[in-house]
Design an enzyme around this catalytic site. Structure first.
Site, PDB file in Angstrom:
ATOM      1  N   ALA A  72       2.464   6.482 -11.030  1.00 43.02           N
ATOM      2  CA  ALA A  72       3.170   6.076  -9.809  1.00 43.02           C
ATOM      3  C   ALA A  72       3.103   4.563  -9.687  1.00 43.02           C
ATOM      4  CB  ALA A  72       2.519   6.714  -8.583  1.00 43.02           C
ATOM      5  N   LYS A  73       3.881   4.005  -8.823  1.00 46.74           N
ATOM      6  CA  LYS A  73       3.775   2.575  -8.498  1.00 46.74           C
ATOM      7  C   LYS A  73       4.401   2.376  -7.135  1.00 46.74           C
ATOM      8  CE  LYS A  73       2.242  -1.125 -10.727  1.00 46.74           C
ATOM      9  NZ  LYS A  73       1.222  -1.160 -11.792  1.00 46.74           N
ATOM     10  N   GLY A  74       3.995   1.322  -6.462  1.00 47.27           N
ATOM     11  CA  GLY A  74       4.583   1.044  -5.159  1.00 47.27           C
ATOM     12  C   GLY A  74       4.603  -0.437  -4.900  1.00 47.27           C
TER      13      GLY A  74
END
Ligand code: NAD
Length: 412
Positions: A103-105
């Site tokens: 994931a990444k944000g």
């Protein structure tokens, strides 16, 4: 043809999919993010005015474990870059063999223009907005560009106010708030172990090898210190303001004092000033991009004077840059292997939080070494078996693991 960040990552994943002869249905399945969240983040600034920010969380794949990946605060944060970085996390956690997905944000903002209180408000607002899709067994954020242990502490606190005490919801926390010993140095240490193994596979030793490192932040400075301890020479370094070169090797301990005092490498005596473009063209054995993405493109790749490129940064090579390096016989050690030490130490932090039992630094370093060596062995064996680049071999190892987990879970 210029590809955006997500297309570049997909291009590299595609080479792995082709090597494995996986059909189109798997391509779609493995490339499509599981969930993408875009949130509006209105906050009051210190002067009472209203500001509106946009935040993202892209959860790419969780077939092997909870989603895992950093949070970036930067004006250029946009959905394709976040997708690309989320996808890279899926392959990184798989190649290193830790039980997480990817994931990444990020929040599109310039943290340099925000006060600490505004930054705190923005972070807490973001946690409120994505609180229902993160969690210790769901998705575990971590620091990335312009986020640090303080931001992670606010995330832990805000999440815990709503859902109860949960240090394992986020990693990269400070040592006095359920962080892990050894986390700070882990990405640099992982890079060191990886290049040592890559050299050993070719019958070479680290001692006397000359390194040029772009970026002297967490990763670059730790790697430089550890390399010198192992008998390698750091002949060039740079940061956003410019670089330094010394054919005899730079005294890294002295440079650390200079950087602590001045917050920049430039102005250090005992080395010649160079530009960042000159750094990339420095004659050396190993060039280490440890700052930004996409710095090695079609043009700069032709100037590289190294035998190896060690990708400490995420996505430092464009598709064309990567092709030029391989055409010129320069071996590129891919990001999903080279810089996996950071997320591996994050996994140890998460494990310690769940066990409520802190490890010693030497245990963290020992376990980190074990994971990095095992991953390199697997990738090197795959490279020989498939007669491909280290990058494609790393993707082959990772894709195989994600596909097997996906298949085993089933689709009904
Ligand atoms: P950092 O913010 O601590 O340091 C970044 C360094 O790059 C600084 O020295 C900065 O001056 C320099 N820099 C910025 N812009 C530059 C430019 N235009 N030219 C030359 N230098 C420039 O960041 P970091 O944590 O060391 O991360 C560096 C890279 O490694 C990033 O790509 C990051 O995504 C990647 N990475 C970091 C970790 C980690 O654990 N920190 C883990 C995996 C990957």
């Amino acid at each position: 043809m210029t590809l955006n960040a997500y297309e570049t990552t997909n291009h590299f994943v595609d080479r792995g999919l082709e090597a494995l002869h996986l059909d189109q249905r798997y391509r779609t399945l493995l490339l499509t993010p599981a969930r993408e969240v875009r949130v509006e983040l209105p906050i009051l600034l210190d002067d009472g005015s209203l500001a509106n920010f946009i935040g993202y969380r892209v959860q790419h794949d969780n077939s092997r474990g909870p989603f895992k990946g950093g949070l970036r605060y930067h004006p250029t944060v946009e959905i394709d870059e976040v997708r690309s970085l989320a996808s890279l996390m899926t392959w990184k956690t798989a190649v290193i063999g830790i039980p997480f997905g990817g994931a990444k944000g990020g929040i599109q903002c310039d943290p340099a223009t925000l006060s600490p209180r505004e930054l705190q408000r923005l972070t807490r607002r973001f946690v409120d907005a994505i609180g229902t899709v993160i969690g210790p067994q769901v998705d575990i954020p971590a620091p990335d560009v312009n986020t640090n242990a303080q931001v992670m502490s606010w995330i832990f606190d805000q999440y815990s106010r709503r859902f109860g005490f949960a240090p394992a919801v986020v990693t990269g926390k400070p040592l006095n708030l359920h962080g892990s010993a050894g986390r700070d140095a882990a990405t640099g240490r992982g890079c060191l172990v990886t290049i040592r193994q890559v050299l050993a596979a070719e019958g070479k030793h680290l001692v006397g090898q000359r390194f040029a490192i772009q970026g002297f932040g967490n990763v670059g400075s730790w790697l430089a210190r550890l390399l010198v301890q192992e008998g390698a020479k750091v002949v060039a370094v740079s940061d956003v303001h410019g670089g330094l070169f010394s054919g005899d090797g730079i005294d890294i301990e002295k440079l650390m004092h200079h950087v602590t005092a001045t917050r920049a490498v430039v102005g250090f005596e005992g080395a010649h000033p160079i530009t960042n473009d000159e750094l990339l063209a420095t004659p050396c054995d190993v060039l280490v991009p440890a700052a930004l993405g996409h710095v090695i493109d079609q043009t700069t790749a032709r100037t590289v004077h190294a035998r190896y490129v060690l990708e400490a940064a995420n996505s430092p090579c464009t598709m064309e840059g990567d092709a030029v390096l391989s055409e010129r016989g320069i071996m590129c050690v891919p990001d999903i292997l080279a810089n996996a030490g950071g997320v591996t130490a994050s996994y140890f932090e998460w494990t310690q939080n769940i066990q409520q039992h802190a490890w010693t630094e030497s245990r963290v370093n020992h376990e980190l070494e074990r994971y990095m060596v095992a991953a390199h062995n697997e990738v090197e064996q795959t490279r020989r078996e498939f007669r491909c680049s280290l990058r494609t071999a790393a993707f082959v190892v990772a894709i195989r693991r994600v596909k097997e987990a996906t298949d085993a879970r089933g689709f009904d």
